[in-house]
Design a protein around this motif. Structure first.
Motif, PDB file in Angstrom:
ATOM      1  N   GLU A 153      -2.443  68.360  83.058  1.00  0.00           N
ATOM      2  CA  GLU A 153      -1.993  68.097  81.694  1.00  0.00           C
ATOM      3  C   GLU A 153      -0.484  67.850  81.597  1.00  0.00           C
ATOM      4  N   ASP A 154       0.238  67.972  82.687  1.00  0.00           N
ATOM      5  CA  ASP A 154       1.657  67.624  82.686  1.00  0.00           C
ATOM      6  C   ASP A 154       1.879  66.119  82.870  1.00  0.00           C
ATOM      7  N   THR A 155       0.813  65.392  83.130  1.00  0.00           N
ATOM      8  CA  THR A 155       0.934  63.942  83.306  1.00  0.00           C
ATOM      9  C   THR A 155       1.440  63.291  82.031  1.00  0.00           C
ATOM     10  N   ALA A 156       2.537  62.560  82.145  1.00  0.00           N
ATOM     11  CA  ALA A 156       3.170  61.921  80.987  1.00  0.00           C
ATOM     12  C   ALA A 156       4.382  61.135  81.468  1.00  0.00           C
ATOM     13  N   VAL A 157       4.946  60.373  80.549  1.00  0.00           N
ATOM     14  CA  VAL A 157       6.274  59.802  80.766  1.00  0.00           C
ATOM     15  C   VAL A 157       7.285  60.827  80.252  1.00  0.00           C
ATOM     16  N   TYR A 158       8.261  61.151  81.090  1.00  0.00           N
ATOM     17  CA  TYR A 158       9.250  62.160  80.753  1.00  0.00           C
ATOM     18  C   TYR A 158      10.571  61.475  80.401  1.00  0.00           C
ATOM     19  N   TYR A 159      11.156  61.927  79.304  1.00  0.00           N
ATOM     20  CA  TYR A 159      12.410  61.359  78.793  1.00  0.00           C
ATOM     21  C   TYR A 159      13.466  62.449  78.672  1.00  0.00           C
ATOM     22  N   CYS A 160      14.703  62.081  78.936  1.00  0.00           N
ATOM     23  CA  CYS A 160      15.809  62.949  78.559  1.00  0.00           C
ATOM     24  C   CYS A 160      16.495  62.337  77.349  1.00  0.00           C
ATOM     25  N   ALA A 161      17.203  63.175  76.615  1.00  0.00           N
ATOM     26  CA  ALA A 161      17.846  62.735  75.387  1.00  0.00           C
ATOM     27  C   ALA A 161      19.033  63.639  75.089  1.00  0.00           C
ATOM     28  N   ALA A 162      19.964  63.119  74.304  1.00  0.00           N
ATOM     29  CA  ALA A 162      21.180  63.856  73.964  1.00  0.00           C
ATOM     30  C   ALA A 162      21.292  64.000  72.457  1.00  0.00           C
ATOM     31  N   ILE A 163      21.720  65.177  72.034  1.00  0.00           N
ATOM     32  CA  ILE A 163      21.832  65.489  70.610  1.00  0.00           C
ATOM     33  C   ILE A 163      23.095  66.298  70.373  1.00  0.00           C
ATOM     34  N   GLY A 164      23.670  66.209  69.163  1.00  0.00           N
ATOM     35  CA  GLY A 164      24.802  67.033  68.810  1.00  0.00           C
ATOM     36  C   GLY A 164      24.407  68.494  68.670  1.00  0.00           C
ATOM     37  N   PRO A 165      25.375  69.395  68.676  1.00  0.00           N
ATOM     38  CA  PRO A 165      25.086  70.838  68.690  1.00  0.00           C
ATOM     39  C   PRO A 165      24.450  71.368  67.414  1.00  0.00           C
ATOM     40  N   GLN A 197       5.686  62.145  76.859  1.00  0.00           N
ATOM     41  CA  GLN A 197       4.719  61.440  76.031  1.00  0.00           C
ATOM     42  C   GLN A 197       3.538  61.049  76.893  1.00  0.00           C
ATOM     43  N   ALA A 198       2.399  61.612  76.572  1.00  0.00           N
ATOM     44  CA  ALA A 198       1.150  61.254  77.236  1.00  0.00           C
ATOM     45  C   ALA A 198       0.521  60.072  76.492  1.00  0.00           C
ATOM     46  N   PRO A 199      -0.341  59.311  77.147  1.00  0.00           N
ATOM     47  CA  PRO A 199      -0.948  58.150  76.491  1.00  0.00           C
ATOM     48  C   PRO A 199      -1.633  58.521  75.181  1.00  0.00           C
ATOM     49  N   GLY A 200      -1.314  57.792  74.136  1.00  0.00           N
ATOM     50  CA  GLY A 200      -1.933  58.001  72.839  1.00  0.00           C
ATOM     51  C   GLY A 200      -1.405  59.186  72.059  1.00  0.00           C
TER      52      GLY A 200
END
Length: 123
Positions: free
Chosen positions: A88-100, A39-42
């Motif tokens: 342009e890769d500047t952002a906050v990076y998140y990991c997340a888990a999801i079902g299959p 997620q980049a600002p804005g």
């Protein structure tokens, strides 16, 4: 309840590399597909990559050939190797888990999210 914690972000010059890690606790991740978003600002959360329970991977076009997602279920850890970084890769990076069976490209369909790690690419 699975908790996810990202690490490895930082400040890097354009063309450089970073390796993000996402460590899970409170439960095993072996049955989950894991995603990386940023997620980049804005801006909204943007899909970056996914690594399925089977180790199959998908990437957004913007990072193909530069980023590599992987997982080590024995360590309950997911990785995102980022090479040839761009401004342009500047952002906050998140990991997340999801079902299959969930939509892995949709942030809102994930079950668990980390708190994020900042990646800043400078010129």
């Amino acid at each position: 309840q699975v908790q996810l914690m990202e690490s490895g972000g930082g400040l890097v010059q354009a063309g450089g590399s970073l390796r993000l890690s996402c460590e899970a606790s409170g439960g095993a991740i072996s049955t989950y597909d894991m995603g990386w978003f940023r997620q980049a600002p804005g801006k909204d959360h943007e899909f970056v990559a996914t690594v399925r329970w089977s180790n199959a991977t998908k990437y957004t076009d913007a990072v193909k050939g530069r980023f590599t997602a992987s997982r080590d279920d024995a360590k309950s850890t997911v990785y995102l190797q980022m090479n040839s970084l761009k401004l342009e890769d500047t952002a906050v990076y998140y990991c997340a888990a999801i079902g299959p069976t969930g939509n892995r490209y949709n942030w809102n369909e994930y079950y668990y999210w980390g708190q994020g790690t900042q990646v800043t690419v400078s010129s």
